[in-house]
Design a protein around this motif. Structure first.
Motif, PDB file in Angstrom:
ATOM      1  N   HIS A   1       0.804  -1.127  -0.067  1.00 56.14           N
ATOM      2  CA  HIS A   1      -0.119   0.047   0.191  1.00 56.14           C
ATOM      3  C   HIS A   1       0.944   1.189   0.166  1.00 56.14           C
ATOM      4  CE1 HIS A   1      -3.350  -2.582   0.627  1.00 56.14           C
ATOM      5  NE2 HIS A   1      -2.924  -2.941   1.863  1.00 56.14           N
ATOM      6  N   TYR A   2       2.208   1.330   0.170  1.00 55.40           N
ATOM      7  CA  TYR A   2       2.930   2.481   0.281  1.00 55.40           C
ATOM      8  C   TYR A   2       4.605   2.378  -0.349  1.00 55.40           C
ATOM      9  CZ  TYR A   2       4.987   0.148   4.486  1.00 55.40           C
ATOM     10  OH  TYR A   2       5.508  -0.751   5.377  1.00 55.40           O
ATOM     11  N   ASP A   3       4.726   1.045  -0.465  1.00 54.55           N
ATOM     12  CA  ASP A   3       6.199   0.995  -0.956  1.00 54.55           C
ATOM     13  C   ASP A   3       6.323   0.374  -2.487  1.00 54.55           C
ATOM     14  OD1 ASP A   3       8.588   0.047  -1.611  1.00 54.55           O
ATOM     15  OD2 ASP A   3       9.011  -0.862   0.435  1.00 54.55           O
ATOM     16  N   ARG A   4       6.295   1.406  -3.327  1.00 53.30           N
ATOM     17  CA  ARG A   4       6.033   1.314  -4.729  1.00 53.30           C
ATOM     18  C   ARG A   4       7.030   0.138  -5.323  1.00 53.30           C
ATOM     19  NH1 ARG A   4       2.932   3.715  -8.201  1.00 53.30           N
ATOM     20  NH2 ARG A   4       2.814   5.574  -6.886  1.00 53.30           N
ATOM     21  N   GLU A   5       8.516   0.286  -5.189  1.00 57.32           N
ATOM     22  CA  GLU A   5       9.339  -0.661  -5.433  1.00 57.32           C
ATOM     23  C   GLU A   5       9.127  -2.067  -5.028  1.00 57.32           C
ATOM     24  OE1 GLU A   5      14.241  -1.010  -4.948  1.00 57.32           O
ATOM     25  OE2 GLU A   5      13.370   0.980  -4.178  1.00 57.32           O
ATOM     26  N   TYR A   6       8.762  -2.267  -3.526  1.00 61.63           N
ATOM     27  CA  TYR A   6       8.453  -3.443  -3.185  1.00 61.63           C
ATOM     28  C   TYR A   6       7.167  -4.091  -4.044  1.00 61.63           C
ATOM     29  CZ  TYR A   6       6.483  -7.180  -0.375  1.00 61.63           C
ATOM     30  OH  TYR A   6       5.888  -8.528   0.021  1.00 61.63           O
ATOM     31  N   CYS A   7       6.249  -3.181  -4.233  1.00 59.41           N
ATOM     32  CA  CYS A   7       4.976  -3.837  -5.144  1.00 59.41           C
ATOM     33  C   CYS A   7       5.443  -4.472  -6.362  1.00 59.41           C
ATOM     34  CB  CYS A   7       4.099  -2.582  -5.416  1.00 59.41           C
ATOM     35  SG  CYS A   7       3.051  -2.292  -4.072  1.00 59.41           S
ATOM     36  N   ILE A   8       6.104  -3.431  -7.174  1.00 60.85           N
ATOM     37  CA  ILE A   8       6.612  -3.655  -8.563  1.00 60.85           C
ATOM     38  C   ILE A   8       7.752  -5.005  -8.640  1.00 60.85           C
ATOM     39  CG2 ILE A   8       7.835  -2.999 -10.632  1.00 60.85           C
ATOM     40  CD1 ILE A   8       6.581  -0.058  -9.803  1.00 60.85           C
ATOM     41  N   ALA A   9       8.877  -4.739  -7.724  1.00 58.74           N
ATOM     42  CA  ALA A   9       9.762  -5.732  -7.685  1.00 58.74           C
ATOM     43  C   ALA A   9       9.624  -7.238  -7.259  1.00 58.74           C
ATOM     44  CB  ALA A   9      11.108  -5.144  -7.325  1.00 58.74           C
ATOM     45  N   GLU A  10       8.889  -7.055  -6.054  1.00 59.07           N
ATOM     46  CA  GLU A  10       8.388  -8.333  -5.223  1.00 59.07           C
ATOM     47  C   GLU A  10       7.339  -8.936  -5.411  1.00 59.07           C
ATOM     48  OE1 GLU A  10      10.761  -9.809  -3.363  1.00 59.07           O
ATOM     49  OE2 GLU A  10      12.455  -7.858  -4.049  1.00 59.07           O
ATOM     50  N   GLU A  11       6.204  -8.042  -5.772  1.00 60.72           N
ATOM     51  CA  GLU A  11       5.016  -8.680  -5.843  1.00 60.72           C
ATOM     52  C   GLU A  11       4.231  -8.576  -7.381  1.00 60.72           C
ATOM     53  OE1 GLU A  11       2.133  -9.128  -2.884  1.00 60.72           O
ATOM     54  OE2 GLU A  11       3.557  -8.955  -1.193  1.00 60.72           O
TER      55      GLU A  11
ATOM     56  N   TYR B   1       3.012  -6.132  -9.153  1.00 57.79           N
ATOM     57  CA  TYR B   1       2.045  -5.168  -9.361  1.00 57.79           C
ATOM     58  C   TYR B   1       2.567  -3.746 -10.129  1.00 57.79           C
ATOM     59  CZ  TYR B   1      -0.637  -7.762  -5.779  1.00 57.79           C
ATOM     60  OH  TYR B   1      -1.284  -8.821  -5.025  1.00 57.79           O
ATOM     61  N   PRO B   2       1.414  -3.412 -11.001  1.00 52.58           N
ATOM     62  CA  PRO B   2       1.863  -2.209 -11.779  1.00 52.58           C
ATOM     63  C   PRO B   2       2.055  -0.859 -10.705  1.00 52.58           C
ATOM     64  CG  PRO B   2      -0.243  -2.743 -12.097  1.00 52.58           C
ATOM     65  CD  PRO B   2       0.061  -3.719 -11.202  1.00 52.58           C
ATOM     66  N   GLY B   3       1.420  -1.006  -9.603  1.00 60.26           N
ATOM     67  CA  GLY B   3       1.426   0.330  -8.748  1.00 60.26           C
ATOM     68  C   GLY B   3       0.937  -0.305  -7.355  1.00 60.26           C
ATOM     69  N   LEU B   4       0.952   0.814  -6.426  1.00 57.03           N
ATOM     70  CA  LEU B   4       0.509   0.621  -5.047  1.00 57.03           C
ATOM     71  C   LEU B   4      -0.977  -0.100  -5.068  1.00 57.03           C
ATOM     72  CD1 LEU B   4       1.710   4.018  -3.380  1.00 57.03           C
ATOM     73  CD2 LEU B   4       2.765   1.747  -3.509  1.00 57.03           C
ATOM     74  N   VAL B   5      -1.221  -0.601  -4.202  1.00 50.71           N
ATOM     75  CA  VAL B   5      -2.691  -1.389  -4.115  1.00 50.71           C
ATOM     76  C   VAL B   5      -3.425  -0.742  -3.417  1.00 50.71           C
ATOM     77  CG1 VAL B   5      -3.794  -3.435  -3.432  1.00 50.71           C
ATOM     78  CG2 VAL B   5      -1.621  -3.654  -4.584  1.00 50.71           C
ATOM     79  N   VAL B   6      -4.833  -0.370  -3.845  1.00 58.37           N
ATOM     80  CA  VAL B   6      -5.611   0.386  -2.900  1.00 58.37           C
ATOM     81  C   VAL B   6      -6.341  -0.531  -1.777  1.00 58.37           C
ATOM     82  CG1 VAL B   6      -7.890   1.859  -2.737  1.00 58.37           C
ATOM     83  CG2 VAL B   6      -6.291   2.023  -4.614  1.00 58.37           C
TER      84      VAL B   6
ATOM     85  N   THR C   1     -22.438  -6.837   2.406  1.00 56.22           N
ATOM     86  CA  THR C   1     -21.490  -8.040   1.982  1.00 56.22           C
ATOM     87  C   THR C   1     -20.644  -7.492   0.814  1.00 56.22           C
ATOM     88  OG1 THR C   1     -23.059  -9.733   2.800  1.00 56.22           O
ATOM     89  CG2 THR C   1     -21.327 -10.335   1.124  1.00 56.22           C
ATOM     90  N   PHE C   2     -19.254  -7.557   0.921  1.00 58.66           N
ATOM     91  CA  PHE C   2     -18.716  -7.217  -0.254  1.00 58.66           C
ATOM     92  C   PHE C   2     -17.544  -8.471  -0.635  1.00 58.66           C
ATOM     93  CE2 PHE C   2     -15.910  -5.411   3.157  1.00 58.66           C
ATOM     94  CZ  PHE C   2     -14.761  -5.456   2.639  1.00 58.66           C
ATOM     95  N   ARG C   3     -17.286  -8.404  -1.904  1.00 61.73           N
ATOM     96  CA  ARG C   3     -16.190  -9.360  -2.305  1.00 61.73           C
ATOM     97  C   ARG C   3     -15.507  -8.729  -3.117  1.00 61.73           C
ATOM     98  NH1 ARG C   3     -17.078 -14.790  -5.960  1.00 61.73           N
ATOM     99  NH2 ARG C   3     -15.151 -15.611  -6.292  1.00 61.73           N
ATOM    100  N   ASN C   4     -13.885  -8.990  -2.982  1.00 59.74           N
ATOM    101  CA  ASN C   4     -12.863  -8.263  -4.000  1.00 59.74           C
ATOM    102  C   ASN C   4     -12.425  -9.322  -5.011  1.00 59.74           C
ATOM    103  OD1 ASN C   4     -12.767  -5.932  -2.239  1.00 59.74           O
ATOM    104  ND2 ASN C   4     -11.446  -7.045  -0.978  1.00 59.74           N
ATOM    105  N   PHE C   5     -12.660  -8.896  -6.301  1.00 62.55           N
ATOM    106  CA  PHE C   5     -12.522  -9.649  -7.442  1.00 62.55           C
ATOM    107  C   PHE C   5     -11.049  -9.289  -7.903  1.00 62.55           C
ATOM    108  CE2 PHE C   5     -17.091  -9.977  -7.161  1.00 62.55           C
ATOM    109  CZ  PHE C   5     -17.380 -11.312  -7.582  1.00 62.55           C
ATOM    110  N   ASN C   6     -10.786  -8.032  -8.292  1.00 66.21           N
ATOM    111  CA  ASN C   6      -9.469  -7.577  -8.868  1.00 66.21           C
ATOM    112  C   ASN C   6      -8.747  -6.423  -8.179  1.00 66.21           C
ATOM    113  OD1 ASN C   6      -9.312  -9.479 -11.264  1.00 66.21           O
ATOM    114  ND2 ASN C   6     -11.275  -8.490 -11.620  1.00 66.21           N
ATOM    115  N   PRO C   7      -7.634  -6.464  -8.103  1.00 69.51           N
ATOM    116  CA  PRO C   7      -6.985  -5.062  -7.181  1.00 69.51           C
ATOM    117  C   PRO C   7      -7.447  -3.552  -7.996  1.00 69.51           C
ATOM    118  CG  PRO C   7      -5.172  -6.620  -8.270  1.00 69.51           C
ATOM    119  CD  PRO C   7      -6.557  -7.159  -8.377  1.00 69.51           C
ATOM    120  N   ILE C   8      -7.110  -2.870  -7.244  1.00 70.22           N
ATOM    121  CA  ILE C   8      -7.161  -1.455  -7.928  1.00 70.22           C
ATOM    122  C   ILE C   8      -6.018  -0.885  -7.445  1.00 70.22           C
ATOM    123  CG2 ILE C   8      -8.243   0.889  -7.561  1.00 70.22           C
ATOM    124  CD1 ILE C   8      -9.837  -0.713  -9.019  1.00 70.22           C
ATOM    125  N   PHE C   9      -5.350   0.127  -8.378  1.00 72.88           N
ATOM    126  CA  PHE C   9      -3.916   0.340  -8.096  1.00 72.88           C
ATOM    127  C   PHE C   9      -4.024   2.046  -8.225  1.00 72.88           C
ATOM    128  CE2 PHE C   9      -3.392  -3.720 -10.105  1.00 72.88           C
ATOM    129  CZ  PHE C   9      -2.833  -4.179  -9.310  1.00 72.88           C
TER     130      PHE C   9
END
Length: 275
Positions: free
Chosen positions: A188-198, A200-205, A230-238
């Motif tokens: 949620h706050y470390d862009r380098e970690y998001c991209i390099a380790e997980e 993702y194209p950006g920070l995850v909301v 009741t809510f269900r998450n299907f795809n991440p938002i960046f």
């Protein structure tokens, strides 16, 4: 405990006084034009009863090392899959309240991208007068994606909503929500970690931030207080593109709301019932 199923029934309790400061913080984050009232609005309970794990117990992703309250699942990625909430009585500023969390189930599965483990935790929030909120929270642990994981065409969000609100996320919004919820998950706050380790194209909301935005939309448009959500998450938002909150009334007592990504993919789907 030698088996992850031994964690079923594991329980932890947090107690604290409900202070106004957290409500003011989330009101500022959501651009509310008036100070947060003394009653905790839906989603506001996520600002309280927060774990305070020692710095030397955190894992590489910023979460506490598993094997305490949650089972030691050896999968690298963790996401908020969804929640089912029921609202019984108001939680108010100045009250002493208690949240009891219980591991209800642990379900390993095999998915298109590899191994998955779903952990459901039940949270009961009570004040001195009795039960206020019950939440079943689904957490999914999963493998990191691989080159041969394949890709699946995402499900598209509905296009027949009567309410549309465009939200433009940015790193400051995500940092502030992480701060007010004491969430140290680095996605949620470390862009380098998001991209390099997980990957993702950006920070995850945050999943609960999206849930809170949808609950606020539902109550605003229906003009009534929530009974269940009741809510269900299907795809991440960046944080790299705007997303849209949408919804429509299904009856006097029910509405559906959802989040659509910038490409029209369904990110979150939710159903709200009212008192």
């Amino acid at each position: 405990m030698n088996n992850i199923n031994d964690w079923v029934g594991n329980q932890i309790t947090h107690s604290e006084t409900i202070y106004q400061h957290q409500l003011d913080g989330v009101a500022a984050l959501l651009n509310e034009t008036v100070p947060a009232p003394g009653i905790v609005k839906p989603g506001g309970h996520w600002m309280y009863f927060l774990p305070a794990d020692a710095q030397n117990t955190l894992g590489p992703d910023g979460h506490a090392t598993k094997g305490g309250f949650l089972p030691p699942i050896e999968l690298p990625r963790r996401m908020w899959a969804g929640s089912r909430l029921s609202f019984h009585a108001p939680l108010c500023v100045g009250e002493k309240a208690e949240k009891t969390s219980t591991v209800k189930s642990i379900m390993p599965k095999e998915g298109r991208t590899g191994k998955l483990v779903f952990v459901t935790v039940e949270h009961e929030v009570k004040n001195e007068n009795g039960l206020c909120i019950v939440e079943e929270h689904d957490i999914v642990f999963r493998d990191a994606p691989t080159a041969d994981s394949g890709s699946k065409q995402p499900q598209l969000a509905p296009t027949d909503g009567d309410w549309d609100t465009v939200i433009e996320p940015d790193p400051v919004m995500l940092f502030r929500y992480s701060a007010v919820t004491y969430n140290s998950h680095r996605i949620h706050y470390d862009r380098e970690y998001c991209i390099a380790e997980e990957g993702y194209p950006g920070l995850v909301v945050h999943g609960p931030l999206l849930g809170t935005l949808l609950m606020r939309l539902a109550e605003e448009k229906m003009g009534r207080s929530l009974k269940t959500f009741t809510f269900r998450n299907f795809n991440p938002i960046f944080d790299i593109a705007p997303f849209t909150l949408s919804g429509k009334a299904e009856s006097e007592d029910k509405c559906t709301v959802w989040v659509a990504g910038p490409d029209g993919a369904l990110a979150v789907s939710a159903t709200a019932e009212f008192k």
